[in-house]
Design an enzyme around this catalytic site. Structure first.
Site, mmCIF file in Angstrom:
data_model
loop_
_atom_site.group_PDB
_atom_site.id
_atom_site.type_symbol
_atom_site.label_atom_id
_atom_site.label_comp_id
_atom_site.label_asym_id
_atom_site.label_seq_id
_atom_site.Cartn_x
_atom_site.Cartn_y
_atom_site.Cartn_z
ATOM 1 N N HIS A 76 31.644 45.282 28.865
ATOM 2 C CA HIS A 76 31.188 45.148 29.992
ATOM 3 C C HIS A 76 30.684 46.180 30.835
ATOM 4 O O HIS A 76 29.751 46.269 31.447
ATOM 5 C CB HIS A 76 31.997 44.231 30.962
ATOM 6 C CG HIS A 76 31.538 43.913 32.205
ATOM 7 N ND1 HIS A 76 30.512 42.766 32.400
ATOM 8 C CD2 HIS A 76 31.638 44.458 33.529
ATOM 9 C CE1 HIS A 76 30.245 42.623 33.573
ATOM 10 N NE2 HIS A 76 30.966 43.489 34.223
ATOM 11 N N ASP A 99 26.359 43.597 34.936
ATOM 12 C CA ASP A 99 27.253 43.126 35.964
ATOM 13 C C ASP A 99 26.282 42.707 37.136
ATOM 14 O O ASP A 99 25.361 42.219 36.915
ATOM 15 C CB ASP A 99 28.353 43.915 36.580
ATOM 16 C CG ASP A 99 29.495 42.981 37.180
ATOM 17 O OD1 ASP A 99 30.153 42.082 36.503
ATOM 18 O OD2 ASP A 99 29.397 43.256 38.481
ATOM 19 N N TYR A 123 30.797 38.342 46.055
ATOM 20 C CA TYR A 123 31.042 37.139 45.480
ATOM 21 C C TYR A 123 30.775 36.034 46.394
ATOM 22 O O TYR A 123 30.177 34.887 46.017
ATOM 23 C CB TYR A 123 32.309 37.005 44.637
ATOM 24 C CG TYR A 123 32.218 37.741 43.528
ATOM 25 C CD1 TYR A 123 32.055 37.364 42.316
ATOM 26 C CD2 TYR A 123 32.558 39.314 43.753
ATOM 27 C CE1 TYR A 123 32.175 38.118 41.393
ATOM 28 C CE2 TYR A 123 32.753 40.091 42.626
ATOM 29 C CZ TYR A 123 32.570 39.445 41.201
ATOM 30 O OH TYR A 123 32.607 40.448 40.367
#
Length: 385
Positions: free
Chosen positions: A363, A181, A309
């Site tokens: 993930h 990630d 982000y």
């Protein structure tokens, strides 16, 4: 200098959490919609009731405190005296390689717990002591128990510079890096920014793009399948990126105030992104789900974590690795990974010396398939010792 760190959440905060859970105002739901519209109402009510009445944070806190944790102030280009929280477990073997492990979102340093023992003490887990690592697992800026930034700019490049400073402070001249990630991008940045120190990097969320001179009509069947999966991902699964990458502060009021809201926001991702066939508890226990969420809740870091982000979206030129990683790179490919690419695409980004494809896992590889990930890390770094 490093200071030992112990998690110690006040009783008042635990009582406040349970009070808030008891007073949750639940939303309506489309009948028989399951998870189609987002987090399923029945499951979230079940999970939050367990969080309130069955889950024991003190048990999990004691477990986490058995893992050696520290805080220290580090400085790097553009960052002065930033306090990093990190796990630091010495390796048990003839020549342990220092390894900086970086987690992602919506994870925490908790992602390292299942691989920590096998990596640091392989002989105690059926492995060869010659494969031992000394693991350093920091909490990303604004995550876990690292300092919450009050200024902008704490993105992936700055994190990699901080990790380099941390490893230098700990006395590690040569080290490896691993992550998935955000940890995948930070790991690649560590390798790119510190080529004289990082002997190799291993990632389990590879970033690869099709060659600029190749049209979709020329794609192989594998490339078409990857492109189709990515298009579906962009259409159906990236709404969280849009809000977190543009207006994270607005989102933060609800997620900081409501534990049920926080749980719904994170749990939906753990279910969607894991290789669980729609049943999240095939991969994670309620205690595992809630320990990760509780670290966000008690650390009050959901706002600062989502800003990561924003930093990427607003400054991709800086935070994406600006060139090819030329030092050795190992890649683990898991079928449930949210972002993937054929090896040919990835080779434009990485100097791949180890490529491993698995038939299970998603993930959150370190928590879902720790044995597979550990073996890949051992295999990749063995020739670099």
């Amino acid at each position: 200098m490093p200071e030992p760190f112990k998690i110690d959440v006040p009783d008042t905060e635990i009582r406040d959490l349970k009070r808030r859970l008891a007073q949750t105002r639940w939303p309506s739901e489309v009948a028989d919609s399951g998870w189609q519209y987002g987090s399923n109402l029945a499951y979230m009510q079940e999970l939050c009731e367990y969080w309130r009445t069955g889950y024991d944070w003190r048990v999990q806190e004691t477990y986490l405190n058995r893992i050696p944790q520290f805080t220290t102030q580090v400085s790097a280009d553009g960052v002065e005296d930033y306090t990093v929280h990190y796990v630091h477990q010495e390796g048990n073997g003839p020549n342990p390689i220092p390894l900086v492990f970086t987690h992602g979102w919506p994870g925490t340093f908790y992602e390292v717990v299942k691989i920590l023992g096998p990596l640091t003490d392989p002989a105690a887990h059926g492995g060869d002591p010659a494969d031992a690592f000394t693991v350093v697992a920091p909490s990303l800026p604004g995550y876990g128990f690292s300092q919450i930034p009050t200024s902008g700019g704490f993105g992936q490049k700055r994190t990699a510079l901080l990790w380099g400073a941390l490893m230098e402070q700990l006395g590690y001249e040569q080290y490896g890096a691993q992550g998935g990630d955000w940890g995948s991008i930070v790991t690649s940045q560590v390798a790119f920014q510190h080529p004289e120190h990082c002997i190799g990097s291993h990632v389990n969320m590879p970033i690869g793009r099709p060659p600029a001179d190749k049209s979709p009509e020329e794609f192989t069947d594998e490339e078409k399948a990857v492109a189709g999966k990515m298009a579906q991902w962009q259409e159906q699964e990236t709404g969280y990126q849009a809000i977190q990458g543009t207006k994270p502060q607005t989102l933060a009021y609800g997620l900081t105030d409501s534990p049920a809201g926080l749980a719904a926001w994170i749990t939906e991702k753990w279910r969607s992104w894991s290789d669980c066939d729609g049943d999240i508890e095939k991969r994670f226990t309620k205690d595992e789900i809630l320990t990760n969420i509780s670290i966000y809740w008690f650390g009050q870091t959901i706002n600062s974590s989502t800003r990561y982000y924003y930093e990427m979206r607003q400054n991709q030129a800086e935070n994406f690795v600006p060139g090819r990683v030329e030092s050795p790179v190992g890649i683990s490919v898991f079928p449930g990974e949210i972002i993937t690419a054929p090896r040919s695409w990835c080779e434009q980004t990485y100097n791949i010396t180890h490529w491993s494809v698995h038939d299970r896992g998603g993930h959150f590889a370190a928590l879902e398939e720790p044995d597979l990930l550990v073996q890949d890390i051992r295999d990749f770094f063995r020739p670099l010792r």
